[in-house]
Design a protein around this motif. Sequence first.
Motif, short mmCIF file in Angstrom:
data_model
loop_
_atom_site.label_atom_id
_atom_site.label_comp_id
_atom_site.label_asym_id
_atom_site.label_seq_id
_atom_site.Cartn_x
_atom_site.Cartn_y
_atom_site.Cartn_z
N GLU A 44 -3.43 0.54 4.05
CA GLU A 44 -3.14 0.06 2.69
C GLU A 44 -3.93 -1.23 2.41
O GLU A 44 -4.50 -1.39 1.33
CB GLU A 44 -1.64 -0.21 2.56
N GLU A 70 3.20 8.78 1.34
CA GLU A 70 3.95 8.20 0.21
C GLU A 70 3.43 6.79 -0.09
O GLU A 70 3.23 6.42 -1.24
CB GLU A 70 5.45 8.14 0.55
N PRO A 74 -0.59 5.79 -4.33
CA PRO A 74 -1.21 5.13 -5.48
C PRO A 74 -2.75 5.10 -5.41
O PRO A 74 -3.41 4.93 -6.43
CB PRO A 74 -0.65 3.71 -5.43
N TYR A 75 -3.31 5.28 -4.21
CA TYR A 75 -4.78 5.21 -4.08
C TYR A 75 -5.45 6.56 -4.30
O TYR A 75 -6.67 6.68 -4.21
CB TYR A 75 -5.15 4.62 -2.71
#
Length: 321
Positions: A44, A70, A74-75
């Motif tokens: 991350e 999870e 977002p990436y």
Amino acid sequence: MSQTRHVPVMLQRCLDLLAPALEATGPQPPVVVDCTLGLGGHSEALLAAFPAVRLVALDRDKEALRLSGERLAPYGDRATLVHAVYDELPEVLDRLGIPKVQGVLFDLGVSSMQLDEADRGFAYAQDAPLDMRMDQTTGIGAAEVLNTYPPGELVRILRAYGEEKQAKRIVSAVVREREKEPFSNSARLVELIRDSLPQAAKRTGGNPAKRTFQALRIEVNGELTVLERAVPAAVQSLAVGGRIAVLSYHSLEDRLVKQVFAAGAANTAPPGLPVVPERYQPRLKLLTRGAELPTEEEVAENRRAAPARLRGAQRIREEER
């Protein structure tokens, strides 16, 4: 299970080591491989710190992949997560059509998730089935190793992988006890180790079961054998200018990494040549002086960082064909 307690070890230093290779601009986005995804803390941070980078992350543990999936959702398609052991890196990159990468990170040892999930049997502080497999879909668990390996082989494993001076004493007790009843849970093994050690040995170095548990975990997961293949393969996958950072947690891992890096950074020419031909020149430049250690502040904040050793290297030329 909360992900908040997972604190990536030596995170900023890893990012700093890899940064020059991942900030480079070119026609293709730089690719970084996290060979040990775990709960995704390092991954991350890499995605957040280097907005152009594409991440390929490997883990042999399906539960880790699910949780990290999870976390990294977002990436989007900047992150590709793969169920694989890290020595399978060449095949993974081949499958993804990636000829060379700009960065590789290894964070070896057991992930926080595996240590904290009681039923995995990694931790000696709580009773659990003696399993210790990082990938629970394959291979034999720690109980089977304890119950079936010949005594001499158990002594070798405890000495080689746990650096346990009392290996013979512990194995004698294990062999005696397994004849009465096979081992299945960690608490019985911890108690047996405590009972079989001399007083002096119990006074030093934390929990007396620590070294035996480490040795069993390394054996069950073939960690050193895998690492022996994985680090050279990772170096091989680096483009010129690419960088590799490896976090180790015990001397056996660190020694292995040190040897691979030292060999890559050595001039291999026969002695006495007036000019060293290109093919004998070093392929790697070392980026750390010896192994770097976590700061006292970091260890105070995250006790799992205490044994960490970080080494980095940069690829400075291609292999000669």
